[in-house]
Scaffold this motif. Structure first.
Motif, PDB file in Angstrom:
ATOM      1  N   ASP A   1      23.441  40.322  33.736  1.00 20.72           N
ATOM      2  CA  ASP A   1      23.783  41.920  34.005  1.00 20.72           C
ATOM      3  C   ASP A   1      24.254  40.912  32.663  1.00 20.72           C
ATOM      4  OD1 ASP A   1      24.861  43.928  35.681  1.00 20.72           O
ATOM      5  OD2 ASP A   1      24.405  42.133  36.618  1.00 20.72           O
TER       6      ASP A   1
ATOM      7  N   VAL B   1      29.019  46.699  30.275  1.00 24.85           N
ATOM      8  CA  VAL B   1      27.577  47.176  29.767  1.00 24.85           C
ATOM      9  C   VAL B   1      27.112  47.647  31.053  1.00 24.85           C
ATOM     10  CG1 VAL B   1      27.091  44.864  29.018  1.00 24.85           C
ATOM     11  CG2 VAL B   1      27.320  44.927  31.803  1.00 24.85           C
TER      12      VAL B   1
ATOM     13  N   GLN C   1      20.638  46.548  31.238  1.00 31.46           N
ATOM     14  CA  GLN C   1      21.239  45.390  31.783  1.00 31.46           C
ATOM     15  C   GLN C   1      19.757  44.752  32.508  1.00 31.46           C
ATOM     16  OE1 GLN C   1      22.834  45.187  28.493  1.00 31.46           O
ATOM     17  NE2 GLN C   1      23.357  43.568  29.257  1.00 31.46           N
TER      18      GLN C   1
END
Length: 489
Positions: free
Chosen positions: A373, A468, A473
């Motif tokens: 990630d 994120v 990701q």
């Protein structure tokens, strides 16, 4: 004969191969000038280089106090010496042998690269002084090199390794030896046997920028308490281990890993207690799952023996050297502090930082999150874990990180990427674990506990937005790994 047993990550008297062989050798020797001492070397700078956590160092010192008493009952004095690094051990032991007329040194083998180099240097130094040096196979049920495939090479996949291990394993030959006190020991002074050196105290602990309180009181250090914990798990929890081991809100794991990491408990003791006179085929599903976890530990010990590059920060899989980690290094601090905005990740990191321990399922989740990630090099996580864990064990930690990052031996495929939201929902559905470590989320409804940013009252919480977007990701990670694999020569 006069002998010395050099203790390292084998801080126990029961089922300690080197200790028992040394005691047997002394007892069987002729002459009145018999003697045996035990030695533990505190290598502070080496610990710092290896990122040994302050928690684990404290546990070592607490265990040494208990071990001093337990060895004294065997009429074996424990000497504790402080040196900077492994390079100093040869001179130290040689001088100790000269001063006490020691003829032979016994120790149990370690399989990490630095440790093997250390032992080679010590062996060379002692043999130049005509002092014997014997390394004993003790850490594993089957020493590295004794479980090989049909081609005579080491196994690179766990399941065939496990099958070969089980095929060779004979419960009847599983012996847990308890030492008997020496009849006489010319090097034992009962008046001094229970005194730890004055220079061994908390001031020796090398701190690694830890955020926890360095307290290890939750971990027992006397042998009987440790064995009682093993018995309790084997008799009351092992049957349900396969169901409960993935639920972080309950104590479904053995929590014996700190004792195995420091050798306060041997793997043979664990297996003997688990079997309780049975054959592995007679174990329940939960018991067999725990046995598999113990065999995984051996698998990783064998790997670092055959692939010393693993001790030097190398990927096991060659094409993974082509990975271009694309993450923002600023995100590393958020991951370390548990402020990523993903509750299951943050709660797990809070647990690690405050207790020095983390539930195994959570170790996989946070490791996957860092590498897939945040797109950060798994080595950052590997070292941070070692700097925090009370149960830090290089082989197991390295193996776990490379498994999660898909760079290791028999690792999960690179396209398998844990979703921190669905993992949280699956293993902590009501958010019991999350709310324990993130009290600021107490008011969040169960429906939103693993994605609180979707809750209409999220703005009122003292909790960060996700750093994120997992879906984005995930696609970046797949592309990153794919490019690395396609560039393989």
């Amino acid at each position: 004969m006069r002998a010395l047993v050099w203790l390292r990550r084998d801080l126990r008297t029961i089922d300690n191969t080197a200790l028992i062989r040394a005691m047997d050798k002394v007892e069987q020797s002729s002459g009145a000038n018999k003697g045996l001492i035990a030695l533990f070397t505190v290598t502070q700078k080496q610990w710092q280089e290896h990122a040994v956590s302050a928690m684990q160092q404290q546990l070592i010192f607490r265990r040494l106090q208990a071990l001093t008493r337990e060895l004294a009952e065997l009429k074996v004095p424990l000497h504790i010496e402080v040196v900077d690094s492994y390079q100093d051990c040869g001179s130290l032991i040689a001088q100790l042998c000269e001063r006490m007329s020691i003829e032979h040194v016994f120790a149990n083998s370690d399989y990490e690269f630095n440790e093997q180099q250390r032992d080679e240097q010590v062996k060379s130094r002692l043999e130049s002084d005509n002092i014997g040096f014997t390394l004993c196979a003790d850490k594993c049920v089957f020493a590295p090199g004794s479980i090989l495939n049909k081609q005579g090479s080491y196994f690179k996949v766990f399941t065939p390794f496990k099958n070969s291990w089980l095929q060779r394993f004979d419960p009847a030959q599983l012996v847990v030896r308890k030492p008997v006190a020496l009849a006489t020991n010319g090097l034992f002074d009962a008046r001094q046997a229970l005194e730890l050196p004055s220079n061994i105290d908390d001031s020796q602990v090398v701190h690694n920028n830890t955020t926890h309180n360095n307290a290890t009181e939750n971990w027992q250090v006397d042998t009987q308490s440790i064995i009682n914990q093993l018995r309790l798990f084997s008799f009351q929890k092992a049957n349900n281990y396969h169901d409960n081991r993935d639920v972080p809100s309950i104590k479904g794991t053995s929590q014996l890993s700190p004792y195995l990491a420091l050798g306060m408990l041997s793997v043979r003791q664990c297996i003997a207690r688990l079997l309780n006179g049975r054959h592995p085929q007679q174990l329940s599903e939960g018991e067999q799952t725990w046995l598999s976890e113990l065999i995984w530990r051996e698998f990783y010990q064998h790997l670092i023996y055959f692939q010393p590059k693993l001790c030097k920060g190398a990927n096991f899989v060659a094409w993974c050297n082509n990975i271009r980690w694309q993450g923002d290094i600023e995100h590393l601090k958020s991951w370390q502090q548990g402020t990523t905005g993903y509750p299951i990740v943050d709660a797990a990191m809070k647990q690690l930082n405050q207790t020095g321990w983390m539930h195994n399922r959570l170790r996989m989740i946070v490791a996957s999150f860092l590498s897939k990630d945040l797109l950060l090099d798994w080595r950052f996580g590997e070292r941070y874990f070692m700097s925090q864990l009370v149960d830090g064990d290089f082989a197991a930690n390295n193996g776990g990180w490379q498994w999660s990052a898909s760079t290791g031996c028999d690792a999960q495929p690179y396209f398998r990427i844990f979703n921190p939201i669905s993992q949280g929902k699956k293993f902590d559905p009501q958010g019991e674990f999350v709310k324990q470590w993130l009290p600021e989320l107490q008011s969040v409804p169960d429906k939103y506990i693993h994605s609180p940013w979707l809750w209409e009252e999220f703005a009122s919480l003292d909790y960060p937005d996700p750093i994120v977007d997992h879906k984005k990701q995930r696609q970046r990670a797949l592309q990153m790994y794919k490019e690395a694999k396609n560039s393989e020569c």
